[in-house]
Design a protein around this motif. Sequence first.
Motif, PDB file in Angstrom:
ATOM      1  N   THR A 137      37.856  62.821  43.727  1.00  0.00           N
ATOM      2  CA  THR A 137      37.944  61.544  43.014  1.00  0.00           C
ATOM      3  C   THR A 137      36.850  60.634  43.537  1.00  0.00           C
ATOM      4  OG1 THR A 137      39.526  60.674  44.626  1.00  0.00           O
ATOM      5  CG2 THR A 137      40.433  61.704  42.661  1.00  0.00           C
ATOM      6  N   GLY A 138      36.349  59.757  42.678  1.00  0.00           N
ATOM      7  CA  GLY A 138      35.283  58.856  43.094  1.00  0.00           C
ATOM      8  C   GLY A 138      35.723  57.944  44.219  1.00  0.00           C
ATOM      9  N   ARG A 139      34.889  57.820  45.237  1.00  0.00           N
ATOM     10  CA  ARG A 139      35.177  56.950  46.379  1.00  0.00           C
ATOM     11  C   ARG A 139      34.553  55.582  46.133  1.00  0.00           C
ATOM     12  NH1 ARG A 139      39.307  58.869  48.622  1.00  0.00           N
ATOM     13  NH2 ARG A 139      39.524  59.288  46.392  1.00  0.00           N
ATOM     14  N   GLN A 140      35.305  54.528  46.384  1.00  0.00           N
ATOM     15  CA  GLN A 140      34.810  53.165  46.228  1.00  0.00           C
ATOM     16  C   GLN A 140      34.837  52.467  47.583  1.00  0.00           C
ATOM     17  OE1 GLN A 140      37.023  51.244  43.137  1.00  0.00           O
ATOM     18  NE2 GLN A 140      36.343  52.660  41.555  1.00  0.00           N
ATOM     19  N   ILE A 141      33.687  51.943  47.979  1.00  0.00           N
ATOM     20  CA  ILE A 141      33.533  51.278  49.274  1.00  0.00           C
ATOM     21  C   ILE A 141      33.092  49.849  49.009  1.00  0.00           C
ATOM     22  CG2 ILE A 141      32.286  51.287  51.468  1.00  0.00           C
ATOM     23  CD1 ILE A 141      31.960  54.335  51.082  1.00  0.00           C
ATOM     24  N   ALA A 142      33.896  48.885  49.424  1.00  0.00           N
ATOM     25  CA  ALA A 142      33.618  47.467  49.195  1.00  0.00           C
ATOM     26  C   ALA A 142      32.992  46.856  50.439  1.00  0.00           C
ATOM     27  CB  ALA A 142      34.903  46.729  48.830  1.00  0.00           C
ATOM     28  N   VAL A 143      31.931  46.081  50.238  1.00  0.00           N
ATOM     29  CA  VAL A 143      31.226  45.409  51.335  1.00  0.00           C
ATOM     30  C   VAL A 143      31.364  43.904  51.121  1.00  0.00           C
ATOM     31  CG1 VAL A 143      29.041  45.141  52.562  1.00  0.00           C
ATOM     32  CG2 VAL A 143      29.586  47.317  51.442  1.00  0.00           C
ATOM     33  N   THR A 144      31.840  43.202  52.132  1.00  0.00           N
ATOM     34  CA  THR A 144      31.991  41.758  52.031  1.00  0.00           C
ATOM     35  C   THR A 144      31.767  41.128  53.398  1.00  0.00           C
ATOM     36  OG1 THR A 144      33.443  39.982  51.225  1.00  0.00           O
ATOM     37  CG2 THR A 144      34.476  41.751  52.474  1.00  0.00           C
ATOM     38  N   SER A 145      31.917  39.812  53.459  1.00  0.00           N
ATOM     39  CA  SER A 145      31.741  39.078  54.708  1.00  0.00           C
ATOM     40  C   SER A 145      32.536  37.788  54.613  1.00  0.00           C
ATOM     41  CB  SER A 145      30.257  38.782  54.981  1.00  0.00           C
ATOM     42  OG  SER A 145      29.739  37.941  53.959  1.00  0.00           O
ATOM     43  N   ILE A 146      32.637  37.081  55.712  1.00  0.00           N
ATOM     44  CA  ILE A 146      33.375  35.830  55.729  1.00  0.00           C
ATOM     45  C   ILE A 146      32.472  34.656  55.421  1.00  0.00           C
ATOM     46  CG2 ILE A 146      33.035  35.450  58.188  1.00  0.00           C
ATOM     47  CD1 ILE A 146      36.168  34.622  56.059  1.00  0.00           C
TER      48      ILE A 146
END
Length: 382
Positions: A137-146
């Motif tokens: 299944t497709g992997r989703q990786i979220a990148v964020t910051s404060i």
Amino acid sequence: MANADNWQGEVLRTLRDDGSTPGQEPPVDSPVGSPVGSPVGTPTDTPVAVPPPHPDQQHAPRPGVRPHPVTPPPPHTPDSRPVLDPSLAAAAHRPRHGEHLASRAVRILRRTVSSSAAREVAETTAIAETLQRPVTTGRQIAVTSIRGGAGKSTVTALLGMAYAHYRQDPVLLVEADPALGSLPSRLGAESVRWTTGDLAGIVEPQMSLLDVTGYLVQLPGNAWLLPGSQGQIGTMLDTKAYERVMVSLRRYFGVTVVDCETLPAEVARVALAAAQARVLTAPATLEGITSTHAVLQWMRGLPRHMITGTVVALTELVPHSGIDLDKAAQRLTETGASVRALPYDRHLAAGGPIRTERLAHATREAAAALAADAFRLSQQRR
């Protein structure tokens, strides 16, 4: 998010190779009434009487022919816009190497005479094996910051480049931060056209990979970019549009890296909850570490997979930050998250398109290790 659990339960569609070029626009239908396939020698001045079809046969498909689903045209076709104004791009200097010439020479000499070269090769091989693991299944990786300025878009670009380099399946980079995001610039895109908000009203489940990539920006390798805006102030992206795009595109790409808004924006929180792994970028400063620690403490109150599936990327924005990274990492890992340090790099600090050949050796190693950590976490069961 609605139907968030279904994101991981759908088997990745087997991509059909029909001989078309990825990113090619779909063929335009012939104009109505054009003489396609008319016999040679038919007089053009003699009208040919064509009997009208029987009313019962006007909408009946021909025997043995499967009707092709027609995707409705988008309500508005945006114009292509350059990522950088040519007059502003001319002000940039030649890209710098991530490390000084003397440092590169010393490193090469050490690898020649030191036994650490074998250990380095072994570590690189282990990272490559992790990044090349197949997915169902497709992997989703979220990148964020404060907070802004933490290197969020830079880390997203480095992750996408690493996955595109090591993997054979398609890789997608989505910009879910429409507020003048820098991801297209970091990836070296020359122009952008369709955005995440635009595609929310266009994408349909029956579309093929060729149809989808026609709306994306093709990058080197097997990677594509979906920008968040055309560099205009005031562009918005709501959670429903984001969810529609991600649900529709998940079947086409083995790995999707999402450049989210900064926390606590609503789209960022939805993206973090829906992703299989999260990367939280933080500047290697006292304020950055303190605020990131507070976010990790908040995440501990969420389902456990949220914190255990998160890796913190400590980015050094200056040559000497004055922070003991080992002690900072130890403090942050006490919350249950993983930590990786991204060292200062002159090439990254200068901004503009990232050229992997100009990155410092330590930066390439750290970026690959960070990509492997995030991918490994994305494969863990919740």
